[in-house]
Scaffold this motif. Structure first.
Motif, PDB file in Angstrom:
ATOM      1  N   UNK A   1     148.611  34.084  64.310  1.00  0.00           N
ATOM      2  CA  UNK A   1     148.337  35.166  65.254  1.00  0.00           C
ATOM      3  C   UNK A   1     149.292  36.339  65.137  1.00  0.00           C
ATOM      4  N   UNK A   2     150.301  36.224  64.293  1.00  0.00           N
ATOM      5  CA  UNK A   2     151.238  37.336  64.157  1.00  0.00           C
ATOM      6  C   UNK A   2     151.440  37.662  62.692  1.00  0.00           C
TER       7      UNK A   2
ATOM      8  N   UNK B   1     152.245  35.166  59.397  1.00  0.00           N
ATOM      9  CA  UNK B   1     151.429  35.336  58.193  1.00  0.00           C
ATOM     10  C   UNK B   1     152.326  35.522  56.968  1.00  0.00           C
ATOM     11  N   UNK B   2     153.274  36.423  57.064  1.00  0.00           N
ATOM     12  CA  UNK B   2     154.152  36.712  55.929  1.00  0.00           C
ATOM     13  C   UNK B   2     155.092  35.556  55.594  1.00  0.00           C
ATOM     14  N   UNK B   3     155.498  34.799  56.598  1.00  0.00           N
ATOM     15  CA  UNK B   3     156.442  33.713  56.347  1.00  0.00           C
ATOM     16  C   UNK B   3     155.752  32.419  55.918  1.00  0.00           C
ATOM     17  N   UNK B   4     154.575  32.132  56.420  1.00  0.00           N
ATOM     18  CA  UNK B   4     153.914  30.852  56.148  1.00  0.00           C
ATOM     19  C   UNK B   4     153.250  30.809  54.775  1.00  0.00           C
TER      20      UNK B   4
ATOM     21  N   UNK C   1     143.521  31.471  58.066  1.00  0.00           N
ATOM     22  CA  UNK C   1     142.795  32.073  59.184  1.00  0.00           C
ATOM     23  C   UNK C   1     143.792  32.970  59.896  1.00  0.00           C
ATOM     24  N   UNK C   2     143.440  34.217  59.998  1.00  0.00           N
ATOM     25  CA  UNK C   2     144.332  35.238  60.530  1.00  0.00           C
ATOM     26  C   UNK C   2     143.688  35.865  61.761  1.00  0.00           C
ATOM     27  N   UNK C   3     144.283  35.633  62.929  1.00  0.00           N
ATOM     28  CA  UNK C   3     143.745  36.178  64.171  1.00  0.00           C
ATOM     29  C   UNK C   3     144.708  37.217  64.728  1.00  0.00           C
TER      30      UNK C   3
ATOM     31  N   UNK D   1     144.857  47.326  64.225  1.00  0.00           N
ATOM     32  CA  UNK D   1     146.161  47.013  63.639  1.00  0.00           C
ATOM     33  C   UNK D   1     145.999  46.580  62.186  1.00  0.00           C
ATOM     34  N   UNK D   2     146.613  47.327  61.296  1.00  0.00           N
ATOM     35  CA  UNK D   2     146.561  46.992  59.877  1.00  0.00           C
ATOM     36  C   UNK D   2     147.960  46.769  59.307  1.00  0.00           C
ATOM     37  N   UNK D   3     148.864  46.289  60.153  1.00  0.00           N
ATOM     38  CA  UNK D   3     150.260  46.122  59.745  1.00  0.00           C
ATOM     39  C   UNK D   3     150.414  45.189  58.546  1.00  0.00           C
ATOM     40  N   UNK D   4     149.543  44.219  58.396  1.00  0.00           N
ATOM     41  CA  UNK D   4     149.690  43.247  57.300  1.00  0.00           C
ATOM     42  C   UNK D   4     149.026  43.710  56.004  1.00  0.00           C
ATOM     43  N   UNK D   5     148.441  44.891  55.996  1.00  0.00           N
ATOM     44  CA  UNK D   5     147.695  45.376  54.837  1.00  0.00           C
ATOM     45  C   UNK D   5     148.528  45.396  53.552  1.00  0.00           C
ATOM     46  N   UNK D   6     149.729  45.930  53.621  1.00  0.00           N
ATOM     47  CA  UNK D   6     150.521  46.176  52.406  1.00  0.00           C
ATOM     48  C   UNK D   6     151.373  44.994  51.971  1.00  0.00           C
TER      49      UNK D   6
END
Length: 156
Positions: free
Chosen positions: A2-3, A7-10, A21-23, A30-35
């Protein structure tokens, strides 16, 4: 997950991962995880299933619908951003739920979106929204108005 941090650490800690699965970290809001996170998944061939494409409700109900965001009451800044998106949607004849459901599917790492529904009419709305036309000019205006990351993939 959920964060963006989770996502980046797991992902790097699980060799041979097929999908995640990314919620929440990749929605129309929010597209913070895009890059970083999504880019990594794309490089490593890890599929992503997006959960909560409506950002816990506000992207389905709209700014006046009392929708939550990130599992709580939507902050004023989010409501303002959604109002900006609603204005762009109105100019292009696009529903906000259609934009919310279709947006994450444009990313090559995203294999599916799980929208969730409590009632049959919500399932029908989701199906209609997935089939709704979203013109190139719509996505361009969202970028021009800085409502989505300029590098987020869309149907242009």
């Amino acid at each position: 997950m959920n964060t963006n941090r989770a996502f980046e650490e797991a992902v790097p800690q699980v060799p041979g991962l097929d999908f995640v699965v990314l919620a929440m970290p990749y929605t129309l809001l929010d597209q913070d995880c895009l890059h970083r996170g999504l880019a990594r998944c794309l490089r490593e061939g890890i599929s992503v299933v997006i959960g909560s494409p409506f950002a816990s409700g506000i992207l389905a109900k709209g700014s006046r619908g009392g929708g939550n965001c990130d599992y709580g009451q939507a902050p004023e800044a989010v409501v303002t951003k959604v109002q900006g998106m609603e204005a762009v949607c109105a100019r292009h004849g696009v529903s906000l739920p259609a934009a919310a459901l279709q947006f994450p599917l444009e990313h090559l790492a995203v294999a599916s979106v799980v929208s969730g529904a409590k009632r049959p009419d919500q399932v029908e709305m989701n199906v209609r929204a997935l089939g709704e036309a979203t013109p190139t000019a719509f996505w361009s205006e969202l970028r021009t108005n800085e409502l989505v990351d300029p590098e987020a993939p869309t149907s242009e």
